[in-house]
Scaffold this motif. Structure first.
Motif, PDB file in Angstrom:
ATOM      1  N   TYR A 311       0.987  -1.244   0.055  1.00  0.00           N
ATOM      2  CA  TYR A 311       0.178  -0.079   0.069  1.00  0.00           C
ATOM      3  C   TYR A 311       0.820   1.243  -0.260  1.00  0.00           C
ATOM      4  O   TYR A 311       1.676   1.475   0.927  1.00  0.00           O
ATOM      5  CB  TYR A 311      -0.911  -0.017   1.239  1.00  0.00           C
ATOM      6  CG  TYR A 311      -1.830   1.234   1.372  1.00  0.00           C
ATOM      7  CD1 TYR A 311      -2.828   1.441   0.736  1.00  0.00           C
ATOM      8  CD2 TYR A 311      -1.337   2.199   2.087  1.00  0.00           C
ATOM      9  CE1 TYR A 311      -3.830   2.556   0.837  1.00  0.00           C
ATOM     10  CE2 TYR A 311      -2.203   3.382   2.572  1.00  0.00           C
ATOM     11  CZ  TYR A 311      -3.354   3.385   1.785  1.00  0.00           C
ATOM     12  OH  TYR A 311      -4.147   4.486   1.944  1.00  0.00           O
ATOM     13  N   ILE A 316      -1.626   0.817  -4.991  1.00  0.00           N
ATOM     14  CA  ILE A 316      -1.259  -0.544  -4.416  1.00  0.00           C
ATOM     15  C   ILE A 316      -0.541  -1.230  -5.230  1.00  0.00           C
ATOM     16  O   ILE A 316      -0.908  -1.522  -6.714  1.00  0.00           O
ATOM     17  CB  ILE A 316      -2.414  -1.283  -3.951  1.00  0.00           C
ATOM     18  CG1 ILE A 316      -3.423  -0.415  -3.039  1.00  0.00           C
ATOM     19  CG2 ILE A 316      -2.179  -2.419  -3.326  1.00  0.00           C
ATOM     20  CD1 ILE A 316      -4.642  -0.860  -2.624  1.00  0.00           C
ATOM     21  N   ASN A 334      -5.592   3.114  -6.047  1.00  0.00           N
ATOM     22  CA  ASN A 334      -6.312   3.011  -4.741  1.00  0.00           C
ATOM     23  C   ASN A 334      -7.782   3.684  -4.769  1.00  0.00           C
ATOM     24  O   ASN A 334      -8.170   4.697  -4.166  1.00  0.00           O
ATOM     25  CB  ASN A 334      -5.490   3.533  -3.577  1.00  0.00           C
ATOM     26  CG  ASN A 334      -6.019   3.176  -2.339  1.00  0.00           C
ATOM     27  OD1 ASN A 334      -6.793   2.201  -2.132  1.00  0.00           O
ATOM     28  ND2 ASN A 334      -5.767   4.117  -1.225  1.00  0.00           N
ATOM     29  N   GLU A 336     -12.099   2.173  -5.409  1.00  0.00           N
ATOM     30  CA  GLU A 336     -13.025   1.073  -5.197  1.00  0.00           C
ATOM     31  C   GLU A 336     -12.926  -0.018  -6.212  1.00  0.00           C
ATOM     32  O   GLU A 336     -12.742  -1.348  -5.860  1.00  0.00           O
ATOM     33  CB  GLU A 336     -14.689   1.316  -5.105  1.00  0.00           C
ATOM     34  CG  GLU A 336     -15.351   0.320  -4.933  1.00  0.00           C
ATOM     35  CD  GLU A 336     -16.888   0.716  -4.909  1.00  0.00           C
ATOM     36  OE1 GLU A 336     -17.653  -0.156  -4.557  1.00  0.00           O
ATOM     37  OE2 GLU A 336     -17.216   1.893  -4.832  1.00  0.00           O
ATOM     38  N   ASN A 339      -9.322  -1.680  -5.953  1.00  0.00           N
ATOM     39  CA  ASN A 339      -9.230  -2.602  -4.926  1.00  0.00           C
ATOM     40  C   ASN A 339     -10.061  -3.895  -5.132  1.00  0.00           C
ATOM     41  O   ASN A 339      -9.552  -4.929  -4.568  1.00  0.00           O
ATOM     42  CB  ASN A 339      -9.604  -1.762  -3.598  1.00  0.00           C
ATOM     43  CG  ASN A 339      -8.913  -0.755  -2.895  1.00  0.00           C
ATOM     44  OD1 ASN A 339      -7.805  -0.969  -3.195  1.00  0.00           O
ATOM     45  ND2 ASN A 339      -9.433   0.205  -2.247  1.00  0.00           N
ATOM     46  N   LEU A 342      -7.665  -6.731  -6.461  1.00  0.00           N
ATOM     47  CA  LEU A 342      -6.707  -7.220  -5.499  1.00  0.00           C
ATOM     48  C   LEU A 342      -6.623  -8.675  -5.318  1.00  0.00           C
ATOM     49  O   LEU A 342      -8.007  -9.323  -5.139  1.00  0.00           O
ATOM     50  CB  LEU A 342      -6.253  -6.726  -4.088  1.00  0.00           C
ATOM     51  CG  LEU A 342      -5.860  -5.153  -4.047  1.00  0.00           C
ATOM     52  CD1 LEU A 342      -6.001  -4.580  -2.551  1.00  0.00           C
ATOM     53  CD2 LEU A 342      -4.517  -5.087  -4.627  1.00  0.00           C
TER      54      LEU A 342
END
Length: 363
Positions: A311, A316, A334, A336, A339, A342
């Motif tokens: 992070y 990320i 970074n 929604e 993420n 990920l």
């Protein structure tokens, strides 16, 4: 930037030697009128030496330097229509800000009244009119930098040379000054030649960038071209972050190159001049141009295992070990959406390259 603009500074096969050491090796480049041009490279690459040769502080061993078609190599610094902004600002502590800006004009023969009028105009340009009566010690580092800039612009030079002028400023102020410098350059219409080792600084402000290393010109082009289409390993690695993968070129046809990397992973990319079938070279692909997923995508997908997610605030970074091959880095914003992509360490993953993301390099 107009490609047909007049050439302000023409450097022709310029060489600089100090005894047996060659600091610059036959540099040739044309810097256009009204251009924000950056000399970019690590310490010791020759960028400041070239700037000092243009200013007249260093002699040219071989070759020539021309200003709007006139050779200036034999002119002393004070007779060249160029000015320099240095790292340390070099303001006179006993003078007011107005007096500092007008000092050079008086030395060139302007009356005190005319010098003060011009100095006031320059302070207005850099938005420091309200500080005209203060001394340098009463200003912040960023404000002192703007005073040095106003003083250099006051005589209306044809070219302004800037030798890492933002290096002493903190990060937030440096970013603000980058935008302000570009604005002032556009407003004045003066050619700016900017020296820096900071890649982001160069990409932010420049119309064109000359990337230098070990006294040689590695690549010349616009910020997007330099970043997206690096010519060789040095440029790819020095400008931003990238994945440098060793590849074998299996076939070249119709402008495309089919390659494979360690582990037998196959991929395709645009062919480039200087790389032939059978060559073992490097391929560059930026981390943000890779897409991480749990299933193979439609494009070139490489299978591996996620080893770590890092992070770093705005982004990320995900580290992946390709099966039987090298490590590769993927960067997602970074957000929604980012993420959701990920994948936890230890799990299998597929890495898909965006179209045009991979770039073969002339090592």
């Amino acid at each position: 930037m107009n490609d047909t603009a007049e050439i302000a500074i023409d450097v022709r096969d310029a060489v600089k030697r100090y005894g047996d050491f060659t600091a610059l090796q036959k540099i040739s480049l044309g810097i256009r009128d009204n251009e924000f041009f950056t000399l970019l490279g690590p310490s010791g690459c020759g960028k400041t030496t070239l700037l000092r040769m243009i200013a007249g502080f260093e002699d040219v061993t071989e070759g020539g330097i021309f200003l709007f078609g006139d050779e200036i190599e034999t002119l002393p610094p004070h007779k060249r229509p160029v000015n320099t902004v240095f790292q340390n600002y070099a303001l006179f502590p006993h003078m007011t800000i107005l007096e500092n800006v007008g000092f050079g004009l008086e030395m060139k023969g302007s009356s005190r009244k005319d010098a003060a009028k011009r100095a006031a105009e320059m302070l207005e340009l850099v938005q420091l009119s309200q500080f005209a009566k203060r001394k340098p010690a009463q200003l912040s580092g960023g404000q002192q930098q703007r005073v040095a800039l106003a003083r250099a612009l006051a005589p209306s030079p044809k070219v302004l040379l800037l030798d890492e002028p933002l290096s002493a400023l903190d990060l937030k102020l440096r970013k603000a000054m980058q935008i302000e410098l570009k604005h002032i350059q556009r407003e004045t219409g003066i050619t700016f030649i900017f020296v820096t080792h900071d890649q982001e600084e160069a990409l932010t402000m420049s119309d064109r960038i000359a990337v230098m290393s070990a006294g040689e010109l590695q690549q010349l082009g616009g910020p997007r071209d330099i970043y997206e289409h690096p010519r060789n390993m040095f440029v790819a690695d020095f400008i931003g972050d990238t994945n440098l993968l060793e590849v074998s070129v299996d076939k070249i046809a119709d402008g495309r190159a089919r390659c494979h990397i360690g582990g037998g992973h196959a991929l395709a990319c645009d062919a480039v001049d200087g790389v032939q079938t059978g060559a073992k070279v490097h391929l560059s692909v930026r981390p943000e141009r890779l897409i991480l997923s749990e299933e193979a995508g439609n494009g070139t997908s490489l299978r591996g295992t996620v080893t770590e997610n890092i992070y770093i605030g705005t982004d990320i970074t995900t580290m992946i070990d390709l099966e039987g091959g090298p490590k590769i880095t993927v960067r997602a914003s970074n957000t929604e959406r980012g993420n959701k992509r990920l994948i936890e360490p230890g799990n299998p993953a597929f890495v898909t390259m965006e179209t045009g993301a991979a770039r073969l390099l002339v090592d």
